[in-house]
Design an enzyme around this catalytic site. Structure first.
Site, PDB file in Angstrom:
ATOM      1  N   TRP A   1       0.549  -7.152  26.963  1.00 39.29           N
ATOM      2  CA  TRP A   1       0.979  -7.453  25.598  1.00 39.29           C
ATOM      3  C   TRP A   1       2.443  -7.869  25.550  1.00 39.29           C
ATOM      4  CZ3 TRP A   1      -2.785  -8.076  22.343  1.00 39.29           C
ATOM      5  CH2 TRP A   1      -3.966  -7.348  22.475  1.00 39.29           C
TER       6      TRP A   1
ATOM      7  N   GLU B   1       0.811  -1.221   0.000  1.00 41.99           N
ATOM      8  CA  GLU B   1       0.000   0.000   0.000  1.00 41.99           C
ATOM      9  C   GLU B   1       0.844   1.271   0.000  1.00 41.99           C
ATOM     10  OE1 GLU B   1      -0.343  -2.651   1.877  1.00 41.99           O
ATOM     11  OE2 GLU B   1      -2.427  -3.100   2.366  1.00 41.99           O
TER      12      GLU B   1
ATOM     13  N   LYS C   1      -1.215 -11.775  23.861  1.00 38.61           N
ATOM     14  CA  LYS C   1      -1.817 -11.213  25.063  1.00 38.61           C
ATOM     15  C   LYS C   1      -1.731 -12.229  26.190  1.00 38.61           C
ATOM     16  CE  LYS C   1      -5.043  -7.910  26.495  1.00 38.61           C
ATOM     17  NZ  LYS C   1      -6.161  -7.036  26.217  1.00 38.61           N
TER      18      LYS C   1
HETATM   19  P1  AMP Z   1       3.699  -6.417   2.048  1.00 39.01           P
HETATM   20  O1  AMP Z   1       2.570  -5.535   1.702  1.00 39.01           O
HETATM   21  O2  AMP Z   1       3.500  -7.835   1.650  1.00 39.01           O
HETATM   22  O3  AMP Z   1       4.986  -5.861   1.529  1.00 39.01           O
HETATM   23  O4  AMP Z   1       3.830  -6.460   3.644  1.00 39.01           O
HETATM   24  C1  AMP Z   1       3.954  -5.304   4.408  1.00 39.01           C
HETATM   25  C2  AMP Z   1       4.265  -5.656   5.831  1.00 39.01           C
HETATM   26  O5  AMP Z   1       5.547  -6.266   5.934  1.00 39.01           O
HETATM   27  C3  AMP Z   1       4.360  -4.468   6.754  1.00 39.01           C
HETATM   28  O6  AMP Z   1       3.096  -4.024   7.190  1.00 39.01           O
HETATM   29  C4  AMP Z   1       5.206  -5.018   7.900  1.00 39.01           C
HETATM   30  O7  AMP Z   1       4.448  -5.756   8.826  1.00 39.01           O
HETATM   31  C5  AMP Z   1       6.146  -5.953   7.184  1.00 39.01           C
HETATM   32  N1  AMP Z   1       7.435  -5.290   6.965  1.00 39.01           N
HETATM   33  C6  AMP Z   1       7.890  -4.726   5.840  1.00 39.01           C
HETATM   34  N2  AMP Z   1       9.132  -4.226   6.015  1.00 39.01           N
HETATM   35  C7  AMP Z   1       9.476  -4.475   7.298  1.00 39.01           C
HETATM   36  C8  AMP Z   1      10.628  -4.193   8.110  1.00 39.01           C
HETATM   37  N3  AMP Z   1      11.694  -3.576   7.621  1.00 39.01           N
HETATM   38  N4  AMP Z   1      10.594  -4.595   9.403  1.00 39.01           N
HETATM   39  C9  AMP Z   1       9.527  -5.240   9.907  1.00 39.01           C
HETATM   40  N5  AMP Z   1       8.431  -5.532   9.205  1.00 39.01           N
HETATM   41  C10 AMP Z   1       8.393  -5.149   7.909  1.00 39.01           C
END
Ligand code: AMP
Length: 533
Positions: free
Chosen positions: A435, A322, A430
């Protein structure tokens, strides 16, 4: 009243490929073919072929806004599609070849894909996708024995008129990997892509330039390979595509052989590379100061340290489908350049600060959280390359009334204004009304010398509602006991955070984007504490 006198030039991506052709036409685009050979072409040839593809699509009655899908690895023809489809006014829909055929079929039908470009080596997958109900009007096979793509280009009508593009036109679409509910579509515009690309080049963001050689290991179906193909074209930098070969040895051979200066991929890719380098010191002559962008899931601090030791720099970034995807980039603030090493590594392992034009805020029930490195809330984001809706208007509750996108990520902010993700809202554990942030436990475990990977999930517990379980893969040839790993965490976290169990496994299940598949882990361990009831 004074009116601005500047020309009204729309921000459309045809300008990227036109400029690359005209001014950096000789710069190379290298692709690994399925037979492992290296194919070499130039931006000049890519631009000319992209325009032929555009004319062929117009000849095939693709109208502005129509979706043209790709089911392809990272290579030159995929780059041609990235430009050729939008030049025809079409919208590139990069299908994720790692999804189940049923899911690919659902996504293709939901997007209304009319034409599909498919790699010859992925034809068997295409057949399954069609058997699962996908309805493409036409399929064009690219490469190898069954190739139809060259004929499509050769037969492109010379007189087909390419449409005039507006910056607000749709250019591409991606579907979220959707751990909850059906995948949802996000549509990028020429303008959002151009702005994202310009900012990616800035030294505070990824710092890309013409002198770079860029290798997107991240698939072109995963948020447009994080925008790197567009950024490469904007700079005229040499591009290197790994094709279907993503194992550490093949990647290292390309990184060394093509003198790559910046590569990008998820943490698992770099874990594999680290192991291969440690196993064969001095074997690969990599470009000095090679940078590697890591994102998609959290980069463990230990990985960042290990690569420094190997003379390579990991740059941690956060993003989502997004958000196009760049939303946060982690760099040590200049005033801390000489701070002690432990602090600098801690900061680099955080997700960072937003790039220009993007803003983020972390909010909980009480409002925006203080930048105290303690109080957490949900990360919200907005900006010109952040989606304002899903296709079909699904899940409108993902946007706040005051115009922010809810990421579903839990974060906190330190006194330097650096954002750190602690979990997904859906993955928080939880326990007894408190948390526990699973990602923090995972990162700590991955700092243990014997641990290769660790995922932490909550399992239903009769007394505490949920209790954490750590699922751990050890490094080859290493040993560690459950008690040892629990003791390792006990000195770092509140007592109630320490997982009740540490399960040593061979591998952790992963999603199509290489993230830990926590839904599957939760299913596996759902009854773990039942005997205590
Ligand atoms: P996607 O839309 O498949 O790229 O997934 C997005 C999600 O990946 C985000 O909302 C995060 O939860 C996770 N994410 C992406 N980059 C990172 C990062 N550098 N560290 C931790 N989580 C990440």
């Amino acid at each position: 009243m004074t009116t601005a006198t500047m020309m009204d030039v729309p921000l459309t991506i045809d300008q990227l490929i036109d400029r690359a052709e005209r001014w950096m036409g000789d710069a190379e685009v290298v692709s690994r073919r399925p037979d492992r050979s290296l194919h070499r072409t130039t931006y000049r040839a890519i631009a000319q072929r992209a325009r032929r593809l555009a004319r062929a699509l117009v000849g095939a009655k693709i109208r502005p806004g129509d979706r043209v899908a790709t089911l392809m690895w990272n290579h030159a023809e995929h780059l041609e599609a990235y430009f050729g489809i939008p030049l025809a006014g079409g919208v590139t829909h990069t299908l994720n070849l790692r999804l189940h055929p049923d899911e690919i079929a659902y996504i293709a039908n939901d997007a209304g894909d009319r034409i599909l470009l498919v790699d010859d080596v992925l034809y068997p997958l295409y057949e399954k996708v069609v058997a699962s109900g996908a309805r493409f009007e036409r399929v064009v096979v690219v490469g190898c024995a069954r190739d139809q793509y060259e004929a499509l280009l050769a037969d492109a009508p010379d007189d087909a008129m390419l449409p005039t593009l507006a910056e607000t036109d749709a250019l591409g679409t991606c579907y979220t990997s959707g751990t909850t509910g059906k995948p949802k579509g996000v549509v990028y515009s020429h303008r959002s892509t151009m702005l994202h690309t310009i900012v990616m080049l800035s030294p505070d963001t990824l710092g890309l330039g013409r002198a770079d050689t860029i290798m997107p290991v991240v698939p072109m179906f995963h948020v447009n390979a994080w925008g790197l193909p567009f950024a490469a074209a904007m700079t005229g930098a040499k591009l290197v595509f790994p094709g279907p070969y993503l194992d550490a040895a093949s990647l290292l051979e390309l990184l060394a052989g093509e003198r790559v200066t910046i590569a990008a991929g998820v943490p698992t890719i770099w874990l594999g590379i680290r192991e291969a380098l440690d196993a064969a010191p001095g074997r690969y002559a990599l470009a000095p100061g090679l940078r590697m962008v890591v994102g998609g899931s959290a980069a463990p601090e230990q990985l960042i340290r290990d690569f420094d030791r190997l003379g390579m720099t990991l740059l941690h970034a956060w993003g989502m489908t997004e958000t196009s995807p760049i939303g946060l980039v982690s760099r040590v603030p200049p005033q801390l350049a000489d701070a002690d090493e432990a602090l600098r590594y801690q900061l680099r392992a955080k997700q960072g600060v937003p790039p220009p034009l993007v803003d983020v805020v972390v909010r909980n029930e009480a409002g925006e959280v203080a930048h105290d490195d303690r109080t957490s809330g949900e990360l919200l984001v907005r900006g010109p390359w952040v989606s304002g809706a899903y296709v079909g208007g699904h899940s409108p509750d993902r946007w706040t009334a005051d115009g922010w996108f809810r990421t579903g990520d839990v974060a906190r902010v330190d006194a330097y204004g650096i954002v750190q993700l602690t979990d997904r809202v859906a993955d928080l554990i939880k326990s007894g009304g408190e948390w526990i942030a699973s990602v923090e436990l995972e990162n700590a475990l991955m700092g243990h010398p014997a641990v290769r990977e660790a995922a932490v999930i909550g399992a239903p517990h009769p007394k505490w509602s949920e209790r954490p379980i750590a699922v751990v893969v050890l490094k080859p040839g290493q040993t560690a006991t459950t008690d040892e790993l629990r003791a390792f965490l006990a000195v770092r976290f509140p007592k109630f955070w320490v997982p009740d169990a540490v399960e040593l496994v061979e591998a952790i299940p992963r999603t199509s984007a290489g993230k830990f598949k926590k839904t599957e882990l939760r299913d596996t361990y759902r009854q773990y504490f039942d005997s205590l009831a």
